[in-house]
Design a protein around this motif. Structure first.
Motif, mmCIF file in Angstrom:
data_model
loop_
_atom_site.group_PDB
_atom_site.id
_atom_site.type_symbol
_atom_site.label_atom_id
_atom_site.label_comp_id
_atom_site.label_asym_id
_atom_site.label_seq_id
_atom_site.Cartn_x
_atom_site.Cartn_y
_atom_site.Cartn_z
ATOM 1 N N LYS A 136 0.915 -1.100 -0.150
ATOM 2 C CA LYS A 136 0.021 0.140 -0.034
ATOM 3 C C LYS A 136 0.856 1.200 0.025
ATOM 4 O O LYS A 136 0.607 2.244 -0.699
ATOM 5 N N ALA A 137 1.928 1.356 0.700
ATOM 6 C CA ALA A 137 2.679 2.233 0.854
ATOM 7 C C ALA A 137 3.582 2.441 -0.478
ATOM 8 O O ALA A 137 3.894 3.837 -0.770
ATOM 9 N N LEU A 138 3.876 1.435 -1.114
ATOM 10 C CA LEU A 138 4.662 1.636 -2.453
ATOM 11 C C LEU A 138 3.699 2.135 -3.614
ATOM 12 O O LEU A 138 4.234 2.991 -4.473
ATOM 13 N N SER A 139 2.519 1.794 -3.347
ATOM 14 C CA SER A 139 1.497 2.128 -4.384
ATOM 15 C C SER A 139 1.268 3.791 -4.033
ATOM 16 O O SER A 139 1.103 4.549 -5.276
ATOM 17 N N LEU B 249 8.834 2.747 4.488
ATOM 18 C CA LEU B 249 8.922 2.135 3.092
ATOM 19 C C LEU B 249 10.350 1.901 2.632
ATOM 20 O O LEU B 249 10.761 1.060 1.876
ATOM 21 N N GLY B 250 11.056 3.006 2.846
ATOM 22 C CA GLY B 250 12.704 3.030 2.416
ATOM 23 C C GLY B 250 13.408 1.620 3.001
ATOM 24 O O GLY B 250 14.069 0.948 2.358
ATOM 25 N N VAL B 251 13.240 1.430 4.319
ATOM 26 C CA VAL B 251 13.652 0.100 4.952
ATOM 27 C C VAL B 251 13.086 -1.061 4.565
ATOM 28 O O VAL B 251 13.721 -2.036 3.993
ATOM 29 N N ASP B 252 11.917 -1.037 4.293
ATOM 30 C CA ASP B 252 11.247 -2.471 3.826
ATOM 31 C C ASP B 252 11.429 -2.904 2.362
ATOM 32 O O ASP B 252 11.799 -3.758 1.927
ATOM 33 N N GLU C 18 12.859 11.747 -1.257
ATOM 34 C CA GLU C 18 14.117 11.682 -2.014
ATOM 35 C C GLU C 18 14.937 10.424 -1.294
ATOM 36 O O GLU C 18 15.545 9.683 -1.696
ATOM 37 N N ALA C 19 14.857 10.484 0.195
ATOM 38 C CA ALA C 19 15.568 9.423 0.857
ATOM 39 C C ALA C 19 15.198 7.936 0.574
ATOM 40 O O ALA C 19 15.998 7.047 0.498
ATOM 41 N N ALA C 20 13.893 7.906 0.288
ATOM 42 C CA ALA C 20 13.304 6.441 0.068
ATOM 43 C C ALA C 20 13.803 5.939 -1.292
ATOM 44 O O ALA C 20 13.996 4.960 -1.430
ATOM 45 N N VAL C 21 14.052 7.183 -2.241
ATOM 46 C CA VAL C 21 14.275 6.920 -3.586
ATOM 47 C C VAL C 21 15.830 6.278 -3.373
ATOM 48 O O VAL C 21 16.169 5.456 -3.894
ATOM 49 N N ASP D 156 29.465 2.948 6.882
ATOM 50 C CA ASP D 156 28.613 3.323 8.138
ATOM 51 C C ASP D 156 27.181 3.506 7.316
ATOM 52 O O ASP D 156 27.044 3.902 6.399
ATOM 53 N N ASP D 157 26.192 2.743 8.120
ATOM 54 C CA ASP D 157 24.831 2.775 7.665
ATOM 55 C C ASP D 157 24.196 4.077 8.456
ATOM 56 O O ASP D 157 24.182 4.037 9.454
ATOM 57 N N LEU D 158 23.503 4.789 7.657
ATOM 58 C CA LEU D 158 23.259 6.119 7.925
ATOM 59 C C LEU D 158 21.418 6.269 7.967
ATOM 60 O O LEU D 158 20.721 7.149 8.060
ATOM 61 N N SER D 159 20.776 4.803 8.053
ATOM 62 C CA SER D 159 19.285 4.702 8.064
ATOM 63 C C SER D 159 18.765 5.525 9.080
ATOM 64 O O SER D 159 17.642 5.631 9.228
ATOM 65 N N LYS D 160 19.415 5.409 10.153
ATOM 66 C CA LYS D 160 18.894 6.176 11.495
ATOM 67 C C LYS D 160 19.288 7.398 11.621
ATOM 68 O O LYS D 160 18.621 8.300 12.637
ATOM 69 N N ALA D 161 19.933 8.057 10.530
ATOM 70 C CA ALA D 161 20.180 9.278 10.780
ATOM 71 C C ALA D 161 19.071 10.564 10.367
ATOM 72 O O ALA D 161 17.980 9.937 9.615
ATOM 73 N N GLY D 162 18.953 11.603 10.920
ATOM 74 C CA GLY D 162 17.806 12.653 10.750
ATOM 75 C C GLY D 162 18.071 13.225 9.335
ATOM 76 O O GLY D 162 16.931 13.511 8.417
ATOM 77 N N LYS D 163 19.261 13.568 8.961
ATOM 78 C CA LYS D 163 19.420 13.960 7.599
ATOM 79 C C LYS D 163 20.438 13.191 7.074
ATOM 80 O O LYS D 163 21.373 12.608 7.514
ATOM 81 N N LEU D 164 20.563 13.194 5.479
ATOM 82 C CA LEU D 164 21.399 12.349 4.910
ATOM 83 C C LEU D 164 22.352 13.488 3.826
ATOM 84 O O LEU D 164 21.697 14.210 3.236
ATOM 85 N N CYS D 165 23.712 13.048 4.128
ATOM 86 C CA CYS D 165 24.633 13.914 3.080
ATOM 87 C C CYS D 165 24.981 12.908 2.021
ATOM 88 O O CYS D 165 25.839 13.262 1.083
#
Length: 913
Positions: free
Chosen positions: A416-419, A440-443, A489-492, A574-583
């Motif tokens: 559903k989220a992907l749709s 959604l990004g993680v899943d 954008e992060a999910a992409v 380093d996995d930045l999945s838990k970061a608040g912002k992404l560079c």
């Protein structure tokens, strides 16, 4: 015979150039789940109206209206269908009396067809409508044993008479076809336009049906207000990805720890740790789960002996259950753990044919023991569960007591989220809530790790994602243009990364340094050291770089392919999945096992290429051939000439390079390396510092495995952090490679992290000394190599500040909770200033030989008091007690015979407090 879905589709569509569908019949949409089913005819609305699948040794073709079986316009397809379904050319075809006109159609093709009231020998194919409810068991067994089933019908009329909320579970046709992952629904099928596909059509993301999972969720959670999963174990997170799978237990971030699914005629309940299946506090939920799974067959519950406490719990509540080591046909419900796939096929068929499966387990331990392997593909529990639309992830979830999720929370579903995400990317016409986006990004990244080859349900999603990402493109992300981690954008970024890892050619998506640069088509053979006497995996640099979005072909010998080697693209781990912002993208490296002599490797983001050598490997020097990579700046002390170095730094398109000795490897941007000039002086200094580190730690020199420091635009924690590799920010690069700066100003931070890597459990007392004893190496290196005294090496070590900390600590009564960081370091510095470095070096060496050291802090601290006192032949008990250490009486008594330490620097402070 055609065995793969692609080959089967080709056989079914042989010679079919158009769909001559009768105008009168109103079909229903078909719902496809599992790993065997695939679409054959899809309308221009994306609805599946004809599908095929397999079950056991047999096959099915399902049409969404029985009228399609009786119309000569579809005769070419029906001829192909019967041929594909039939296990042998000689076997006759049986036709149920309700489809009598079909006999003539088939006979017109030369097929031996006849009216038969039921399936059985010697029939090869049986044709029937979807409304007969007296032959369910016979039809399932007929297919399971190798027969072919051609069945047609629609469920919308039945639903109008019996209820839309029963169509999936009770419609007669679904009692048969669902075992193979095909369901008739109550949704009308559009008959406007049909396109003949050249390959297996895509399966829709979502199919709406009158019977949804809300009622199941309510039944499973009835009477429960909270789910306390603090059962002594760390659970994994669950991935709910099947169309008929749904979450039951969620944390505040939508991390799933309990889930369920319908599959075929049966049901599954999954817990993210087996401890949840045995805890009395989970009793109300477990009773609900077993009742939902059993559907009235409460006297046929089997519990695997690995869940004895569950057996006790169920028995105490009056349920008749028995301990059984293996699945039995007579059971209605089977309860087991997810750590063996020996019965995977039997469990899948058990559920498909109506059984209930209660299963639990975590996958993070398996993942830690199998680095480089996909948990979604290889973990035994996932081999069982993936087809049900449920999977166990290596990601952990903090156990706690969680309220039963609200209906809104429970409505989150990957599909559903992907749709909705697709709608945002393609039309921008709605906002997907941030919590759903992050999840959604993680899943999505996890789902893409499930092997998709030969599985239309997974391939369809890959195709959909590929199309979505090509339309949207990759967002530009950098320090100057950071992205919120819960943004579209992060999910992409997450989805694109894993899509590329799964084998999809994403070169069109890639951008950034090096994109479009011609790589070398000529293979390059490099010699790497396949021996690793160290205590952990070793990254061996190839000196090559894989450009963004490119694929490299890696080849090695048969012997090397059996040695547990891996290839890694990229060093920014380093996995930045838990970061608040992404560079940058959250994950930009990729590892794969080299378990065959040739393998294609890629990473959407590019990266330096490494061979990962397992600990204990004794392969020695070995050739590795790599095609389609470019040389990267790489300087090895004592081997690389200055001329070669300058040429590489000027000519290489690789944005990263390395400076290496036998003891340390520094990974920094090429722009910094070009300005370096001659790397030899700074690397010789690094080797001096590394020798000092090894000397204090009583470790062999050269190091058994060189330490690594990698600079990154963003890291997962702190200004720097320890590990393999040590990670630091780009701002630290000059500090690492400027020899004159190191000699004049020192290098506290990097040596601090290298000190972390020397800390050992036996003499570490976390959290007190975690950020303290590592600084012993900083002090030692600065004083013995750089000639910088401790008072100048760090502002915190000026005499006034040291004095102030001692007084403040004692003024509070020397509480152990206050004995951390600089305060804790002071204890060790006082010992060093009195007795020198030698006792430390000797003790670090001795601790390497000790066995069965205490596990608790008090025990470890007392052992250190005893060992240090004996080493310096002084009774140090009063000293450590002054600092607030919990010295045990028996330890104090055992050291009473040693001379008193009259120079104890704490005496003056104790007497003045």
């Amino acid at each position: 015979m055609a065995t793969t879905p692609a080959a089967a589709f080709e056989a079914l569509m042989n010679g079919v150039t158009s769909w001559d569908v009768p105008k009168g019949p109103i079909p229903c949409e078909l719902l496809l789940i599992g790993e065997a089913s695939f679409p054959v005819m899809v309308n221009d609305m994306g609805q599946v109206l004809i599908a095929a699948s397999s079950y056991g040794r047999g096959r099915l073709v399902v049409l969404s209206h029985e009228g399609y079986l009786l119309d000569t316009g579809l005769a070419p397809f029906l001829r192909n269908a019967v041929a594909w379904l039939c296990p042998s050319r000689e076997a006759p075809v049986g036709v149920h009396p309700s489809l009598a006109p079909l006999v003539c159609t088939l006979q017109g093709f030369g097929v031996e067809a006849q009216i038969q009231p039921e399936p059985g020998d010697p029939l090869g194919v049986y044709c029937i409508n979807a409304y007969t409810d007296t032959l369910t068991a016979e039809l399932i067994q007929f297919v399971k044993c190798g027969g072919g089933l051609l069945i047609g019908g629609q469920a919308w009329y039945w639903a109008s008479q019996h209820g839309r909320d029963k169509v999936l579970s009770r419609f007669p046709g679904n009692q048969v076809t669902s075992v193979a992952g095909v369901y008739f629904t109550d949704t009308y099928g559009d008959t406007g336009r049909f396109k003949v596909s050249k390959k297996v059509p895509k399966i829709p993301l979502q199919v709406r049906c009158g019977e949804d999972v809300t009622q199941d969720q309510h039944q499973l959670l009835e009477g429960i207000s909270e789910l306390d999963i603090k059962t002594g174990g760390i659970p994994s997170q669950l991935l709910v990805h099947g169309a008929l799978a749904f979450p039951l237990g969620l944390d505040a971030s939508l991390g799933c720890f309990l889930a369920a699914a319908r599959y075929g005629r049966g049901r599954v309940v999954l817990a993210a740790h087996e401890g949840m299946l045995c805890a009395p506090k989970m009793g109300p939920f477990l009773l609900n789960a077993v009742r939902w799974l059993a559907r009235g067959q409460m006297d046929k519950i089997g519990v695997n002996p690995s869940l004895k406490n569950l057996h006790v719990l169920l028995s105490e509540h009056g349920l008749q259950c028995s301990l059984v080591p293996h699945l039995k046909d007579s059971l209605g419900v089977y309860c087991c753990v997810a750590y063996s796939d020996k019965e995977a096929k039997q469990l899948q068929e058990f559920v498909a044919e109506g059984g209930g499966l209660l299963i639990g387990g975590q996958a993070w331990w398996w993942a830690s023991q199998n680095p480089g392997r996909s948990t979604l593909a290889g973990f035994p529990g996932n081999i069982i569960l993936n087809c049900f639309g449920l999977s166990i992830l290596p990601r952990t979830l903090d156990p706690g007591c969680f309220p039963v999720p609200t209906p809104h929370m429970r409505s989150y579903h990957f599909r559903k989220a992907l749709s909705e995400f697709q709608a945002v990317l393609t039309r921008g016409d709605r906002n997907l809530e941030k919590g759903w986006l992050a999840k959604l990004g993680v899943d999505g990244a996890a789902f893409l790790q499930i092997p998709a080859e030969g599985v239309p349900a997974y391939i369809s999603l890959h195709r959909l994602l590929r199309k979505m990402l090509r339309l949207s493109g990759l967002p530009a992300v950098s320090r100057e243009n950071p992205l919120a981690s819960d943004s579209c954008e992060a999910a992409v970024l997450c989805l694109a990364t894993e899509l590329a890892r799964s084998g999809t050619d994403c070169s069109q998506l890639a951008h950034g340094p090096g994109t479009g640069t011609c790589h070398s088509e000529f293979p390059v053979t490099v010699e790497v050291d396949g021996s690793n006497p160290g205590h952990g995996e070793s990254w061996v640099s190839t000196g090559l770089y894989l450009l963004n979005g490119q694929n490299a072909e890696v080849s090695l010998s048969e012997a090397a392919a059996c040695a547990g080697l891996k290839v890694q693209v990229g060093c920014h781990t380093d996995d930045l999945s838990k970061a608040g912002k992404l560079c940058r993208a959250p994950v930009v490296t990729h590892q794969c096992c080299m378990d065959r002599t040739k393998r294609s490797v890629s990473c959407l983001w590019g990266g330096l290429l490494y061979v990962i050598v397992p600990k204990g490997s004794k392969l020695g020097p070995m050739p590795v051939t790599i095609q389609r990579a470019v040389p990267a700046p790489y300087y090895k002390l004592g081997k690389t000439s200055l001329e070669e170095w300058k040429r590489r730094t000027q000519e290489s398109p690789a944005p990263w390079g390395e400076l290496a000795t036998d003891n340390i490897i520094l990974t920094v941007p090429t722009t910094n390396l070009r300005a370096l000039g001659d790397p030899e002086p700074v690397l010789r200094l690094w080797d001096e510092m590394m020798q000092a580190i090894a000397r204090l730690a009583a470790q062999p020199f050269p190091f058994l495995r060189p330490e690594r420091i990698v600079a990154d635009v963003q890291i997962s924690a702190g200004w720097m952090h320890s590990g393999y590799p040590i990670m630091c920010h780009l701002e630290s690069v000059q500090e690492l490679i400027n020899e004159s700066s190191i000699r004049s100003r020192g290098l506290w931070g990097p040596i601090h992290e290298l000190g972390h890597n020397q800390q050992r459990h036996g003499w570490e007392f976390p959290p007190h000394t975690t950020e303290a004893t590592c600084n012993l190496w900083s002090v030692y290196v600065h004083e013995t190599v750089l000639g910088i005294p401790r008072a100048q090496a760090h502002p915190a070590l000026s005499p006034p500040k040291r004095e102030k900390r001692i007084k403040e600590h004692l003024g509070k009564g020397a509480p152990l909770c206050n004995w951390t960081v600089w305060t804790a370091l002071e204890t060790y510095l006082q010992l060093q200033e009195a007795f020198g470095w030698e006792p430390f070096t000797q003790l670090f060496a001795e601790y390497q030989t000790l066995r069965d050291t205490p596990k608790d802090n008090a025990g470890k601290m007392n052992l250190w008091v005893k060992k240090f006192s004996e080493k310096v032949q002084k009774n140090l008990v009063p000293f450590f007690e002054a600092w607030g250490w919990p010295v045990q009486k028996e330890v104090a008594d055992s050291l009473a015979c040693l001379p008193q330490w009259r120079e104890n620097p704490m005496q003056v402070h104790v007497h003045t407090v």
